[in-house]
Scaffold this motif. Sequence first.
Motif, PDB file in Angstrom:
ATOM      1  N   GLU A  88     -15.034 -16.715  20.331  1.00 48.32           N
ATOM      2  CA  GLU A  88     -15.769 -15.645  20.999  1.00 48.32           C
ATOM      3  C   GLU A  88     -16.236 -14.662  19.936  1.00 48.32           C
ATOM      4  O   GLU A  88     -15.430 -13.952  19.337  1.00 48.32           O
ATOM      5  N   MET A  89     -17.534 -14.643  19.707  1.00 48.59           N
ATOM      6  CA  MET A  89     -18.085 -13.779  18.666  1.00 48.59           C
ATOM      7  C   MET A  89     -18.233 -12.345  19.148  1.00 48.59           C
ATOM      8  O   MET A  89     -18.626 -12.096  20.287  1.00 48.59           O
ATOM      9  N   GLY A 149     -21.585 -20.613  22.582  1.00 42.72           N
ATOM     10  CA  GLY A 149     -20.372 -20.269  23.319  1.00 42.72           C
ATOM     11  C   GLY A 149     -20.387 -18.862  23.873  1.00 42.72           C
ATOM     12  O   GLY A 149     -21.243 -18.505  24.667  1.00 42.72           O
ATOM     13  N   LYS A 150     -19.438 -18.049  23.412  1.00 39.84           N
ATOM     14  CA  LYS A 150     -19.332 -16.674  23.886  1.00 39.84           C
ATOM     15  C   LYS A 150     -19.724 -15.696  22.781  1.00 39.84           C
ATOM     16  O   LYS A 150     -19.314 -15.852  21.637  1.00 39.84           O
ATOM     17  N   GLU A 191     -20.383 -20.635  30.272  1.00 40.42           N
ATOM     18  CA  GLU A 191     -20.669 -20.198  31.644  1.00 40.42           C
ATOM     19  C   GLU A 191     -19.944 -18.904  32.009  1.00 40.42           C
ATOM     20  O   GLU A 191     -20.374 -18.174  32.906  1.00 40.42           O
ATOM     21  N   ASP A 192     -18.845 -18.605  31.301  1.00 40.61           N
ATOM     22  CA  ASP A 192     -18.100 -17.372  31.566  1.00 40.61           C
ATOM     23  C   ASP A 192     -18.446 -16.259  30.580  1.00 40.61           C
ATOM     24  O   ASP A 192     -17.775 -15.223  30.560  1.00 40.61           O
ATOM     25  N   ASN A 193     -19.472 -16.479  29.780  1.00 38.00           N
ATOM     26  CA  ASN A 193     -19.821 -15.467  28.781  1.00 38.00           C
ATOM     27  C   ASN A 193     -20.293 -14.177  29.438  1.00 38.00           C
ATOM     28  O   ASN A 193     -21.037 -14.190  30.419  1.00 38.00           O
ATOM     29  N   GLU A 194     -19.835 -13.056  28.901  1.00 36.78           N
ATOM     30  CA  GLU A 194     -20.284 -11.749  29.356  1.00 36.78           C
ATOM     31  C   GLU A 194     -20.611 -10.907  28.132  1.00 36.78           C
ATOM     32  O   GLU A 194     -19.729 -10.539  27.369  1.00 36.78           O
ATOM     33  N   SER A 196     -35.983 -18.226  33.244  1.00 44.01           N
ATOM     34  CA  SER A 196     -35.548 -19.511  32.694  1.00 44.01           C
ATOM     35  C   SER A 196     -34.724 -19.384  31.417  1.00 44.01           C
ATOM     36  O   SER A 196     -34.050 -20.335  31.016  1.00 44.01           O
ATOM     37  N   VAL A 197     -34.767 -18.222  30.766  1.00 48.64           N
ATOM     38  CA  VAL A 197     -34.004 -18.023  29.530  1.00 48.64           C
ATOM     39  C   VAL A 197     -32.655 -17.423  29.920  1.00 48.64           C
ATOM     40  O   VAL A 197     -32.517 -16.214  30.094  1.00 48.64           O
ATOM     41  N   TRP A 198     -31.656 -18.296  30.065  1.00 44.99           N
ATOM     42  CA  TRP A 198     -30.379 -17.883  30.632  1.00 44.99           C
ATOM     43  C   TRP A 198     -29.576 -17.016  29.668  1.00 44.99           C
ATOM     44  O   TRP A 198     -29.303 -17.403  28.537  1.00 44.99           O
ATOM     45  N   VAL A 199     -29.199 -15.833  30.126  1.00 47.77           N
ATOM     46  CA  VAL A 199     -28.326 -14.957  29.342  1.00 47.77           C
ATOM     47  C   VAL A 199     -27.057 -14.614  30.119  1.00 47.77           C
ATOM     48  O   VAL A 199     -26.117 -14.054  29.571  1.00 47.77           O
ATOM     49  N   GLY A 200     -27.033 -14.943  31.416  1.00 51.87           N
ATOM     50  CA  GLY A 200     -25.822 -14.775  32.208  1.00 51.87           C
ATOM     51  C   GLY A 200     -25.492 -13.339  32.548  1.00 51.87           C
ATOM     52  O   GLY A 200     -26.315 -12.586  33.051  1.00 51.87           O
ATOM     53  N   ARG A 201     -24.264 -12.948  32.228  1.00 50.45           N
ATOM     54  CA  ARG A 201     -23.808 -11.584  32.503  1.00 50.45           C
ATOM     55  C   ARG A 201     -24.007 -10.721  31.259  1.00 50.45           C
ATOM     56  O   ARG A 201     -23.517 -11.061  30.187  1.00 50.45           O
ATOM     57  N   VAL A 202     -24.700  -9.618  31.420  1.00 54.56           N
ATOM     58  CA  VAL A 202     -24.978  -8.717  30.299  1.00 54.56           C
ATOM     59  C   VAL A 202     -24.763  -7.280  30.766  1.00 54.56           C
ATOM     60  O   VAL A 202     -25.299  -6.870  31.798  1.00 54.56           O
TER      61      VAL A 202
END
Length: 294
Positions: A70-71, A98-99, A120-123, A147-153
């Motif tokens: 996790e960076m 990854g994260k 998928e769990d990256n925040e 379409s450019v997935w960044v997830g939770r931010v």
Amino acid sequence: ERAVEIFPRLKFHGENEMDVLCLSTNEHHQLDGILKEEDGSIWVGKVKALRLGGCAVEILPKLWLHGENEMDVLGVRADGAGQITEMLKKENGSVWVGKARKLNVEKYAAEILPKLGFHEDNEMEELRLNVHEYSCLTELLKEENNSVWVGRVKEVRLEGVSVGLFPKLGFHEENEMKRLSLYAYTSKQIPGILKTTGSSLWVGKVKVLRLEDYAIEMLPKFRFHEENVMEELSLSSDYSRQITGILGEERNNIWVGRVRVMRLEGYAVEILPKLKLHGENVMEELSLSADDAE
């Protein structure tokens, strides 16, 4: 710079943990050996801060990061399109990172955003794009919206032409941002956004929303989570031409929902009648300041 050439020859311990890995070169030929390596074949283990500059951005697919890595920071910068030619050939989402808590992307490196694959769990704590020329976004602007997935931010800050990328970003449907800051200094920086109809840009939940100058024109395009409560809504405009679109809206037509603190500065004061608050909204503070308008 030539030290980059020997990087693949280094052998790290299986449980290696690095505080910082920084690679930079402006000479593409120095990567000839590395680019022949298989993707994900250069073991580096766990890395807290990874910074790649210039042609060294091309090394990213070759790195093999620890599965639980996790960076704290991933920073990529490319000063020319020729420095990322191999990266642009990769499939979207295929370059595993990854994260990452903070993602800083500068100049032409913005083009590789769709190629990155996040856990998928990256925040992310912060997503920051530093792009000032349209030539840096030639391919990225062709991507489909969301379409450019960044997830939770938690915090997103976009300035200048990078504001035009906001519709391309795909956020988790349950994403809750602490702060969304958009600064557009000319209408040419958000032409595609202004052409969209209705509330088509998903924002979800956001605690603090700050829009400056022409970015204010994006407000009618936003779609907030039905349970969203903003701690602060801040709008600032120095010129009336920056809000001409909103002034053409009907009264109470721009939904902002529940807002505790609202700050309108400059010509942004004029759009107050256009905003629609939740019927049960209780505002703690309303600040109107036109002193800075010119």
